[in-house]
Motif scaffolding. Structure first.
Motif, PDB file in Angstrom:
ATOM      1  N   ALA A 207      33.373   3.199  -6.474  1.00 31.84           N
ATOM      2  CA  ALA A 207      31.550   3.595  -7.198  1.00 31.84           C
ATOM      3  C   ALA A 207      31.825   3.097  -8.374  1.00 31.84           C
TER       4      ALA A 207
ATOM      5  N   ASN B 295      32.666  -1.110  -9.044  1.00 34.13           N
ATOM      6  CA  ASN B 295      31.468  -1.434  -8.676  1.00 34.13           C
ATOM      7  C   ASN B 295      30.258  -2.105  -9.723  1.00 34.13           C
TER       8      ASN B 295
ATOM      9  N   GLN C 247      15.488  -8.575  -8.466  1.00 35.62           N
ATOM     10  CA  GLN C 247      16.768  -6.979  -7.262  1.00 35.62           C
ATOM     11  C   GLN C 247      17.646  -7.951  -6.579  1.00 35.62           C
ATOM     12  N   VAL C 248      19.020  -7.444  -6.500  1.00 37.20           N
ATOM     13  CA  VAL C 248      20.845  -7.832  -6.500  1.00 37.20           C
ATOM     14  C   VAL C 248      19.724  -8.732  -5.137  1.00 37.20           C
ATOM     15  N   LYS C 249      20.823 -10.130  -4.459  1.00 40.36           N
ATOM     16  CA  LYS C 249      20.136 -10.141  -3.545  1.00 40.36           C
ATOM     17  C   LYS C 249      21.562  -9.292  -2.348  1.00 40.36           C
ATOM     18  N   GLY C 250      20.802  -9.347  -0.913  1.00 34.57           N
ATOM     19  CA  GLY C 250      21.401  -8.756  -0.561  1.00 34.57           C
ATOM     20  C   GLY C 250      21.796  -7.080  -0.312  1.00 34.57           C
ATOM     21  N   THR C 251      20.759  -6.238  -1.416  1.00 32.54           N
ATOM     22  CA  THR C 251      20.726  -5.172  -1.861  1.00 32.54           C
ATOM     23  C   THR C 251      19.636  -4.815  -2.034  1.00 32.54           C
ATOM     24  N   VAL C 252      19.319  -3.248  -2.099  1.00 35.03           N
ATOM     25  CA  VAL C 252      17.931  -2.777  -2.799  1.00 35.03           C
ATOM     26  C   VAL C 252      18.307  -2.889  -4.424  1.00 35.03           C
ATOM     27  N   THR C 253      19.511  -3.317  -5.034  1.00 34.71           N
ATOM     28  CA  THR C 253      18.808  -2.739  -6.584  1.00 34.71           C
ATOM     29  C   THR C 253      18.125  -3.614  -6.946  1.00 34.71           C
TER      30      THR C 253
END
Length: 65
Positions: free
Chosen positions: A22, A25, A48-54
């Motif tokens: 982890a 990354n 927000q990082v595209k495609g994530t919840v981060t």
């Protein structure tokens, strides 16, 4: 007793492997978000990082936290 110790060893070793994967990354994103026209910092703007919840929000100076 040996089975218990072996199980504990395997569990802690496995958790260490997942943890290190982890961390491989981990990406640090930094910067400042400002208004295009006024050049003033945008307080509380979110990214927000595209495609994530981060994601993150900006502080009172427009800097990402």
């Amino acid at each position: 007793m040996k089975k218990l110790l072996l199980t504990l060893f395997l569990l802690t070793t496995g958790l260490g492997i997942f943890s290190s994967q982890a961390q491989d990354n981990l990406i640090l994103i930094s910067g400042k978000i400002i208004d295009k026209d006024s050049k003033e910092p945008l307080i509380g703007a979110g990214i927000q990082v595209k495609g994530t919840v981060t994601g993150s929000i900006t502080d009172s100076k427009g800097a990402l936290l």
